[in-house]
Design a protein around this motif. Structure first.
Motif: not given
Lengths: 221, 237, 259
Positions: C91, C94-98, C100, C142-143, C150, C157
């Motif tokens: 995306f 990113f839409n990483l899961f924050p 995890m 992720p942060e 990211k 992923r």
């Protein structure tokens, strides 16, 4: 009439055992509220027009009507349906259902704050609905609202004296009985007030610490 | 003129319907007291909220502490405990207010304590620049509050105030436990007389629900009204 | 062999607004396809439909020979879920899961969705992180990562699910300029050594020209022109393509004039 410290000290053990019942009711009621509230929030979000709508109206109705009436309702109606529960369990149930409606709204705020992209990323990775909630959405939605849930725990604690209306021997009921026997209400009722004040102020302080911890939440990446 | 006799269906439905109607006058009588207490306590509560909220924010030290103590004590203890204390303990100190005054006073003070936080939050949310702008125009603190800050904060106060009023309405049910014959008290009475628990309590829940909706509706109108005023201000500037 | 993706007469609208209108596109397996066009031309929507994130109103979409969308009818959730496993998406944001770590982001779906044993998924996850140059960031949240990092985690992923079709939705648009290169290098590498079908919506014309087998220019919800990169980028035949390329290749900055 002056505050009689001797008499106050005399009533204290009884009041403390009442306080234990109060705390039991609070903890158990909160467990019901947290679970049922989460269920309501998820149903409201994912339940579609009928189930979601029913959940929404249920929440609205429970929030707009007095806990005392809900308490009486369960206390008097459940036995008629063949469900016999102890007053304490009935009280826990009423507290749980009442505050579940509030918790559902809190969870909802948390769920709504999870960005759309997170749902889409989960979908793009093939997560089925259940796992999407469990693994991706709820772990992000719940931590930021823990302080708000803590505030409702405190509010529920302050509502447990209502259980005295259905004969639960919680702390206020103990105080009232002690007062009725001796015609001295001042000491036991003041002590009860102080107990609530100390416990809820302490709890508020803890919630504020939670806020500091969860307030700065990991932003979606 | 006598109506044609739809005897069978009518008799069939007659009992529960007339039953509900029998119950209603008593309950409505109770609802009247419930609403009276709500209105008076709300007025007292709003006054306390503004005074205590402003005092906590702006008053010099002793007053400020007094306000803080009031808010903490009434928010930190249970409404029912407060009600019992004022009703059972206070008379023993020679102050006998009677049930109605006690109810109104306690519920008003209780609502005011929560309301003070609403007032404080709304005033705190007005941007600092507004204070500075007003000061630069020569307004004093009181003038700034009255003419600049409060009008802006009012809109933000409406939704939480609506919630507080609903909490107040629900809390009035507690006065049934200090002998006042409000809606809840009448329901208990009728239940003991007729044992028609389900109908009575469902009816009572419905009455409370409708009263709460009325509050929600009213506050919604108030909010739109205030917001409209603000839009005009915006478009003119 | 059937194609990877097949759009036939697809119409997609949001209320009054038609985003895709008689959209036709056929993507053979293994093709690296770049989709370009002005914003609002429906490019991203094509990917979102292929990922089964959004339905359509009319037409037909097939993924690997199976019907994904057939008119406005919504297939059962089970079918959508099964078909989604064939595709992966990266995306723009990113839409990483924050909640995890980078490694968990990469191995969560294989474990949760495919039932791969955790140890095996983690080993594979580490390989993939290494492939995108982030072996040392496995345990970072992720942060703690830069935008480019990211996005590379997000690519790993998606790769972990071993999809047949990869969809890249403006994956460098949200990045600071100095980080665009590292992400493009990963994509370049991927395009060169994998036989996956890749669809890239991008604004990086030069990059598109480099890695794509074919470029599609979209405008107003349909394909205006398509062809091999050399031809489409240097000798576009449609006036709209020419105008678009002129506007992106020589915007009002101090870049040297193009022609």
């Amino acid at each position: 009439m002056n505050f009689d410290w001797g008499y106050a000290l005399e009533t204290l053990p009884g009041l403390l055992s009442g306080l234990v019942i109060t705390l039991q009711a609070t903890v158990l009621g909160m467990l019901v509220a947290l679970t049922l509230g989460l269920l309501l929030a998820v149903l409201r979000h994912a339940g579609g027009r009928w189930i979601g709508g029913a959940a929404r109206h249920f929440i609205e109705f429970v929030r707009s009507t007095p806990l005392l009436i809900q308490l009486y309702f369960l206390f008097y109606v459940l036995p008629g349906l063949g469900v016999t529960l102890s007053p304490l369990v009935t009280g826990v149930l009423a507290l749980g259902v009442h505050y579940a409606a509030y918790c559902a709204e809190v969870y909802r705020a948390g769920i709504n704050s999870v960005p759309r992209g997170q749902w889409e990323a989960a979908a793009s990775l093939g997560y089925p609905a259940g796992a999407r909630w469990r693994r991706i959405i709820l772990p992000q939605a719940i931590p930021p609202v823990i302080p708000a849930l803590g505030n409702y725990l405190i509010a529920m604690f302050k509502d447990t004296p209502l259980l005295s209306a259905i004969t639960v021997m919680e702390v206020l009921q103990v105080a009232k009985i002690a007062g009725a026997e001796s015609f001295r209400y001042l000491e036991p009722l003041t002590l009860v007030g102080v107990m609530f004040l100390v416990l809820s102020l302490t709890a508020s302080r803890l919630v504020r610490r939670l806020e500091a911890r969860y307030g700065r939440q990991a932003r979606p990446a | 003129m006598p109506r044609p006799a739809h005897c069978v269906p009518q008799r069939w439905t007659n009992k529960p319907v007339s039953g509900l109607i029998e119950l209603l006058p008593t309950l409505l009588e109770g609802l009247r007291l419930t609403l009276q207490i709500t209105v008076v306590a709300a007025a007292l509560g709003l006054a306390c909220a503004v005074v205590a909220g402003l005092a906590r924010e702006f008053a010099p030290r002793p007053l400020n502490w007094l306000a803080a103590t009031y808010v903490e004590v009434f928010r930190g203890t249970s409404a029912l405990v407060q009600l019992f204390w004022f009703f059972f303990a206070l008379p023993l100190m020679g102050i006998n207010l009677g049930a109605f005054l006690t109810a109104v006073l306690v519920l008003g003070l209780n609502t005011g304590a929560y309301g003070a936080e609403v007032v404080r939050g709304a005033i705190g949310a007005v941007p600092r620049g507004q204070w500075e702008a007003a000061a630069s125009l020569g307004y004093g603190r009181a003038g700034t509050l009255r003419r600049v800050i409060f009008p802006q904060a009012a809109l933000a106060m409406v939704p939480p105030t609506g919630n507080l009023l609903i909490e107040l309405l629900k809390n009035t049910a507690l006065v049934s436990m200090i002998t006042l014959s409000d809606l809840t008290f009448r329901a208990q009475m009728l239940r003991a007389e007729t044992l028609r628990t389900v109908e009575i309590f469902l009816l009572v829940l419905l009455l409370y629900y409708l009263a709460a909706r009325l509050i929600t509706h009213g506050m919604g109108r108030l909010e739109r009204h205030l917001a409209r005023g603000r839009d005009h201000g915006g478009s003119l500037s | 062999m059937t194609s990877a993706l097949e759009f036939t007469g697809v119409e997609k609208r949001y209320g009054e607004l038609a985003v895709l209108d008689g959209f036709e596109l056929s993507v053979p397996r293994g093709e690296k396809l770049a989709i370009i066009g002005p914003s609002g031309s429906g490019k991203s929507t094509v990917l979102r439909i292929a990922m089964a994130l959004e339905g359509i109103q009319r037409g037909r979409v097939e993924l690997l020979g199976e019907t994904l969308w057939d008119g406005a009818k919504r297939p059962p959730e089970k079918t959508l879920r099964r078909l989604r496993l064939h595709a992966g998406m990266v995306f723009q944001h990113f839409n990483l899961f924050p909640h995890m770590s980078a490694l968990e982001n990469v191995c969560c779906a294989p474990v949760d969705v495919l039932g791969v044993p955790r140890a095996q998924a983690q080993a594979r996850g580490r390989e993939l992180l290494e492939q995108v140059g982030l072996a040392d960031k496995a345990d970072s949240a992720p942060e703690q990562l830069s935008g480019g990092q990211k996005q590379r985690v997000a690519i790993a992923r998606a790769l972990a699910m071993e999809p047949a079709v990869m969809l890249f939705d403006e994956v460098t648009s949200a990045l600071d300029p100095e980080m665009v290169g590292e992400v493009l290098n990963v994509l370049r590498d991927l395009a060169a050594r994998s036989d996956m079908t890749m669809l890239l919506v991008t604004h990086e014309m030069q990059f598109a020209g480099e890695i794509a087998d074919r470029i599609v220019f979209m405008d107003g919800g349909r394909v205006v022109e398509q062809g091999p990169p050399e031809q489409l980028l240097s000798q576009p035949s449609e006036p709209r393509t020419q105008a678009f390329l002129r506007s992106v290749l020589q915007p009002g900055r101090q870049a040297p004039a193009q022609d």
